[in-house]
Design a protein around this motif. Structure first.
Motif, PDB file in Angstrom:
ATOM      1  N   TYR A  90       0.843  -1.199   0.000  1.00 55.21           N
ATOM      2  CA  TYR A  90       0.000   0.000   0.000  1.00 55.21           C
ATOM      3  C   TYR A  90       0.881   1.253   0.000  1.00 55.21           C
ATOM      4  O   TYR A  90       0.672   2.187   0.752  1.00 55.21           O
ATOM      5  N   GLY A  91       1.891   1.230  -0.879  1.00 49.43           N
ATOM      6  CA  GLY A  91       2.753   2.400  -1.044  1.00 49.43           C
ATOM      7  C   GLY A  91       2.125   3.341  -2.065  1.00 49.43           C
ATOM      8  O   GLY A  91       0.902   3.431  -2.199  1.00 49.43           O
ATOM      9  N   ASN A  92       2.979   4.025  -2.814  1.00 55.70           N
ATOM     10  CA  ASN A  92       2.489   5.039  -3.758  1.00 55.70           C
ATOM     11  C   ASN A  92       1.521   4.452  -4.786  1.00 55.70           C
ATOM     12  O   ASN A  92       0.421   4.968  -4.992  1.00 55.70           O
ATOM     13  N   HIS A  93       1.941   3.373  -5.426  1.00 59.24           N
ATOM     14  CA  HIS A  93       1.063   2.784  -6.452  1.00 59.24           C
ATOM     15  C   HIS A  93      -0.089   2.018  -5.822  1.00 59.24           C
ATOM     16  O   HIS A  93      -1.234   2.134  -6.265  1.00 59.24           O
ATOM     17  N   ARG A 145       2.510  -6.785   4.945  1.00 58.67           N
ATOM     18  CA  ARG A 145       3.347  -7.616   5.822  1.00 58.67           C
ATOM     19  C   ARG A 145       3.121  -7.177   7.264  1.00 58.67           C
ATOM     20  O   ARG A 145       2.657  -6.044   7.517  1.00 58.67           O
ATOM     21  N   SER A 174       3.476  -3.456   9.040  1.00 62.83           N
ATOM     22  CA  SER A 174       3.538  -2.420   8.012  1.00 62.83           C
ATOM     23  C   SER A 174       3.069  -1.071   8.549  1.00 62.83           C
ATOM     24  O   SER A 174       2.006  -0.964   9.155  1.00 62.83           O
ATOM     25  N   ARG A 186       1.846   1.143   6.880  1.00 63.70           N
ATOM     26  CA  ARG A 186       0.709   1.648   6.074  1.00 63.70           C
ATOM     27  C   ARG A 186      -0.628   1.043   6.485  1.00 63.70           C
ATOM     28  O   ARG A 186      -1.647   1.337   5.867  1.00 63.70           O
ATOM     29  N   LEU A 235       2.057  -4.857  -5.887  1.00 61.50           N
ATOM     30  CA  LEU A 235       2.577  -3.492  -5.860  1.00 61.50           C
ATOM     31  C   LEU A 235       3.496  -3.280  -4.661  1.00 61.50           C
ATOM     32  O   LEU A 235       3.575  -2.193  -4.092  1.00 61.50           O
ATOM     33  N   ALA A 236       4.167  -4.358  -4.294  1.00 60.27           N
ATOM     34  CA  ALA A 236       5.215  -4.257  -3.275  1.00 60.27           C
ATOM     35  C   ALA A 236       6.537  -3.985  -3.990  1.00 60.27           C
ATOM     36  O   ALA A 236       6.622  -4.092  -5.222  1.00 60.27           O
ATOM     37  N   ALA A 237       7.556  -3.637  -3.214  1.00 56.73           N
ATOM     38  CA  ALA A 237       8.879  -3.352  -3.789  1.00 56.73           C
ATOM     39  C   ALA A 237       9.332  -4.518  -4.673  1.00 56.73           C
ATOM     40  O   ALA A 237       9.250  -5.681  -4.265  1.00 56.73           O
ATOM     41  N   ASP A 238       9.816  -4.206  -5.868  1.00 57.91           N
ATOM     42  CA  ASP A 238      10.132  -5.247  -6.860  1.00 57.91           C
ATOM     43  C   ASP A 238      11.111  -6.290  -6.337  1.00 57.91           C
ATOM     44  O   ASP A 238      10.954  -7.486  -6.580  1.00 57.91           O
ATOM     45  N   ALA A 290      11.464  -7.481  -3.573  1.00 58.95           N
ATOM     46  CA  ALA A 290      10.883  -8.405  -2.586  1.00 58.95           C
ATOM     47  C   ALA A 290       9.889  -9.386  -3.222  1.00 58.95           C
ATOM     48  O   ALA A 290       9.355 -10.259  -2.540  1.00 58.95           O
ATOM     49  N   HIS A 333       5.429  -3.358 -13.058  1.00 57.40           N
ATOM     50  CA  HIS A 333       6.787  -3.228 -13.612  1.00 57.40           C
ATOM     51  C   HIS A 333       7.208  -4.629 -14.067  1.00 57.40           C
ATOM     52  O   HIS A 333       6.865  -5.632 -13.427  1.00 57.40           O
ATOM     53  N   SER A 346       0.635  -1.495 -16.287  1.00 59.11           N
ATOM     54  CA  SER A 346       1.606  -0.494 -15.872  1.00 59.11           C
ATOM     55  C   SER A 346       1.215   0.928 -16.276  1.00 59.11           C
ATOM     56  O   SER A 346       1.464   1.350 -17.405  1.00 59.11           O
ATOM     57  N   PRO A 347       0.615   1.671 -15.341  1.00 55.76           N
ATOM     58  CA  PRO A 347       0.428   3.106 -15.607  1.00 55.76           C
ATOM     59  C   PRO A 347       1.810   3.750 -15.543  1.00 55.76           C
ATOM     60  O   PRO A 347       2.535   3.518 -14.576  1.00 55.76           O
ATOM     61  N   GLY A 356       4.213   6.240 -14.624  1.00 53.79           N
ATOM     62  CA  GLY A 356       4.449   7.429 -13.812  1.00 53.79           C
ATOM     63  C   GLY A 356       4.387   7.043 -12.348  1.00 53.79           C
ATOM     64  O   GLY A 356       4.061   5.904 -12.007  1.00 53.79           O
TER      65      GLY A 356
HETATM   66  N1  LIG Z   1       5.051   2.019 -14.172  1.00 51.47           N
HETATM   67  C1  LIG Z   1       5.759   2.959 -13.574  1.00 51.47           C
HETATM   68  O1  LIG Z   1       6.109   3.984 -14.157  1.00 51.47           O
HETATM   69  C2  LIG Z   1       6.094   2.777 -12.126  1.00 51.47           C
HETATM   70  C3  LIG Z   1       6.542   3.867 -11.379  1.00 51.47           C
HETATM   71  C4  LIG Z   1       6.831   3.667 -10.036  1.00 51.47           C
HETATM   72  C5  LIG Z   1       6.699   2.393  -9.485  1.00 51.47           C
HETATM   73  N2  LIG Z   1       6.272   1.360 -10.245  1.00 51.47           N
HETATM   74  C6  LIG Z   1       6.115   0.009  -9.685  1.00 51.47           C
HETATM   75  O2  LIG Z   1       5.062  -0.030  -8.737  1.00 51.47           O
HETATM   76  C7  LIG Z   1       5.339  -0.997  -7.746  1.00 51.47           C
HETATM   77  C8  LIG Z   1       5.217  -0.372  -6.369  1.00 51.47           C
HETATM   78  O3  LIG Z   1       6.031   0.778  -6.315  1.00 51.47           O
HETATM   79  P1  LIG Z   1       5.734   1.953  -5.280  1.00 51.47           P
HETATM   80  O4  LIG Z   1       6.432   3.152  -5.819  1.00 51.47           O
HETATM   81  O5  LIG Z   1       4.285   2.012  -4.979  1.00 51.47           O
HETATM   82  O6  LIG Z   1       6.520   1.423  -3.975  1.00 51.47           O
HETATM   83  P2  LIG Z   1       6.459   1.971  -2.471  1.00 51.47           P
HETATM   84  O7  LIG Z   1       5.726   3.265  -2.390  1.00 51.47           O
HETATM   85  O8  LIG Z   1       7.860   1.901  -1.980  1.00 51.47           O
HETATM   86  O9  LIG Z   1       5.563   0.864  -1.697  1.00 51.47           O
HETATM   87  C9  LIG Z   1       6.058  -0.395  -1.535  1.00 51.47           C
HETATM   88  C10 LIG Z   1       5.072  -1.285  -0.776  1.00 51.47           C
HETATM   89  O10 LIG Z   1       5.700  -2.573  -0.815  1.00 51.47           O
HETATM   90  C11 LIG Z   1       5.719  -3.109   0.486  1.00 51.47           C
HETATM   91  N3  LIG Z   1       6.885  -3.963   0.695  1.00 51.47           N
HETATM   92  C12 LIG Z   1       8.191  -3.654   0.563  1.00 51.47           C
HETATM   93  N4  LIG Z   1       8.945  -4.725   0.871  1.00 51.47           N
HETATM   94  C13 LIG Z   1       8.096  -5.715   1.213  1.00 51.47           C
HETATM   95  C14 LIG Z   1       8.266  -7.059   1.633  1.00 51.47           C
HETATM   96  N5  LIG Z   1       9.479  -7.593   1.755  1.00 51.47           N
HETATM   97  N6  LIG Z   1       7.159  -7.789   1.887  1.00 51.47           N
HETATM   98  C15 LIG Z   1       5.923  -7.256   1.776  1.00 51.47           C
HETATM   99  N7  LIG Z   1       5.690  -5.980   1.378  1.00 51.47           N
HETATM  100  C16 LIG Z   1       6.778  -5.233   1.102  1.00 51.47           C
HETATM  101  C17 LIG Z   1       5.817  -1.895   1.396  1.00 51.47           C
HETATM  102  O11 LIG Z   1       5.393  -2.395   2.628  1.00 51.47           O
HETATM  103  P3  LIG Z   1       5.338  -1.577   4.001  1.00 51.47           P
HETATM  104  O12 LIG Z   1       4.025  -0.871   3.909  1.00 51.47           O
HETATM  105  O13 LIG Z   1       5.350  -2.664   5.014  1.00 51.47           O
HETATM  106  O14 LIG Z   1       6.532  -0.682   4.030  1.00 51.47           O
HETATM  107  C18 LIG Z   1       4.865  -0.915   0.693  1.00 51.47           C
HETATM  108  O15 LIG Z   1       3.538  -1.118   1.084  1.00 51.47           O
HETATM  109  C19 LIG Z   1       6.723  -1.539  -8.069  1.00 51.47           C
HETATM  110  O16 LIG Z   1       6.563  -2.703  -8.836  1.00 51.47           O
HETATM  111  C20 LIG Z   1       7.337  -0.439  -8.920  1.00 51.47           C
HETATM  112  O17 LIG Z   1       8.346  -0.856  -9.812  1.00 51.47           O
HETATM  113  C21 LIG Z   1       5.967   1.524 -11.547  1.00 51.47           C
END
Ligand SMILES: NC(=O)c1ccc[n+]([C@@H]2O[C@H](COP(=O)([O-])OP(=O)(O)OC[C@H]3O[C@@H](n4cnc5c(N)ncnc54)[C@H](OP(=O)(O)O)[C@@H]3O)[C@@H](O)[C@H]2O)c1
Length: 340
Positions: A35-38, A59, A62, A64, A91-94, A96, A119, A140-141, A143
């Motif tokens: 539940y991060g940015n995306h 997890r 968390s 969030r 939508l967790a960190a790639d 992981a 991604h 994949s949106p 941005g």
């Molecule tokens: N298409 C595009 O242009 C674009 C742009 C940006 C990102 N993305 C993709 O979008 C996805 C999410 O990115 P984001 O920017 O939303 O990331 P983010 O804001 O960093 O959020 C990451 C989320 O992943 C969770 N997480 C991290 N490590 C974990 C683990 N080991 N086990 C379980 N949960 C875990 C975090 O959990 P906690 O809440 O516990 O911290 C958080 O809720 C990625 O695949 C990224 O590559 C795509």
């Protein structure tokens, strides 16, 4: 692994929301993993579009959790959500994804479940080796997550790319498109792509241009000016601070439009050196491209993640108190005051 991107997406026409049926995503029990940015933006947009059965998987511990609950979503731990859901947007960190898949999703997998990714990273580089009876979809949106929500609230959306890596159910494309429309991309245009194309483009773009390249150019400009006797404050303004103004012009007008909007002196000088800089950079970009395509970068990154991001944190620490950042401290304080 050695391959060129395999899509003709530049020639394909985009799809818009009027052409897309949202029923396939509305019929699913959708789990948003992370539940991060995306994660937050996708969940809110999809709910606003009428998708009712959404659960957020987080997890343990968390930070969030509270936000997701305040936003009105049911939150489950990874294992419960893995049992409950039949469609998952991961939508967790790639880095992981492999861990999440092995420990939580794979044990509860059943034929017909669908897994969507924003991604191409974890599928393209083998962090997840999906079973053949799963649908594996790129949604994949393009941005940051904040823009996914902000553009949606203004009645728009981001351009999106979808891809079908495995289509065990035969309905993968319809599901991917419904998801993309529900996130808001159907308002801007949705193009076909592949995990491979998205991974290469995203990673090379951020390394060579948007992050690594930009910081290297700014740093080199700053250091060259200071060496030539310019004060660090002035050097910072001309090689770092003004990047935003130029980036904004290119963002809204393109390169040709930007050239028409700056001084003729700046433009004449830029044409004089553009090819020279590009030629010097070409072999470096080729090397970055090989590193990404071969999967070596992904391997190194996952290895560092497994060592608690040791090398990432060391490199970040080296930037703390860097003379370039120090030279811009006053400028940034003023920006914060004036521009919020
Ligand atoms: N298409 C595009 O242009 C674009 C742009 C940006 C990102 N993305 C993709 O979008 C996805 C999410 O990115 P984001 O920017 O939303 O990331 P983010 O804001 O960093 O959020 C990451 C989320 O992943 C969770 N997480 C991290 N490590 C974990 C683990 N080991 N086990 C379980 N949960 C875990 C975090 O959990 P906690 O809440 O516990 O911290 C958080 O809720 C990625 O695949 C990224 O590559 C795509």
């Amino acid at each position: 692994m050695s391959m060129p991107p395999s899509s003709n997406s530049t020639t394909d026409a985009p799809l818009y929301e009027a052409e897309i049926d949202l029923a396939p995503i509305k019929a699913r029990r959708l789990v948003i993993v992370g539940y991060g940015n995306h994660g937050r933006a996708h969940a809110l947009n999809l709910r606003d579009y009428g998708v009712e059965a959404i659960v957020i998987a987080l997890r343990e511990g968390s930070p969030r959790y509270a936000t997701a609950r305040e936003d009105g979503f049911d939150v489950m731990d990874m294992d419960r959500a893995a049992q409950w859901g039949d469609a998952f947007s991961i939508l967790a960190a790639d880095e992981a994804h492999g861990q999440i898949w092995r420990d939580h999703l794979a044990p509860h997998h059943r034929a017909g479940k669908a897994y969507m990714f924003c991604h191409g990273f974890s599928i393209e580089y083998g962090l997840i080796d999906p079973p053949p009876d799963a649908d594996i979809l790129l949604c994949s949106p393009k941005g940051p997550g904040g823009a996914v929500r902000a553009t949606y609230l203004k009645g728009g959306g981001l351009i999106g790319f979808y891809g079908v890596h495995q289509d065990a159910s035969g309905t993968g494309k319809a599901l991917a498109l419904a998801y993309m429309a529900g996130v808001g991309c159907g308002r801007a245009g949705i193009y076909p792509s592949t995990f491979r194309e998205e991974a290469l483009s995203d990673i090379l773009g951020e390394q060579a241009v948007l992050v690594g390249g930009l910081v290297a150019l700014a740093r080199q400009g700053f250091e060259t000016l200071v060496k030539a006797g310019v004060s660090p404050r002035m050097a910072y303004i001309d090689s770092v601070h003004e990047i935003k103004y130029l980036a904004d012009l290119i963002h809204t007008r393109g390169v040709h439009g930007m050239y028409g909007a700056i001084s003729d002196t700046a433009e004449f000088g830029a044409h004089r050196v553009e090819d020279k800089i590009a030629t010097a950079l070409a072999p470096v970009f080729e090397e970055i491209s090989r590193d990404v395509i071969s999967g070596r970068f992904a391997q190194d990154w996952v290895a560092d993640f497994e060592k608690d991001r040791e090398s990432l944190y060391r490199a970040r620490a080296a930037w703390k108190d860097h003379p370039l950042d120090a030279a811009g401290a006053q400028m940034r304080a003023m920006i914060t005051k004036w521009e919020g």
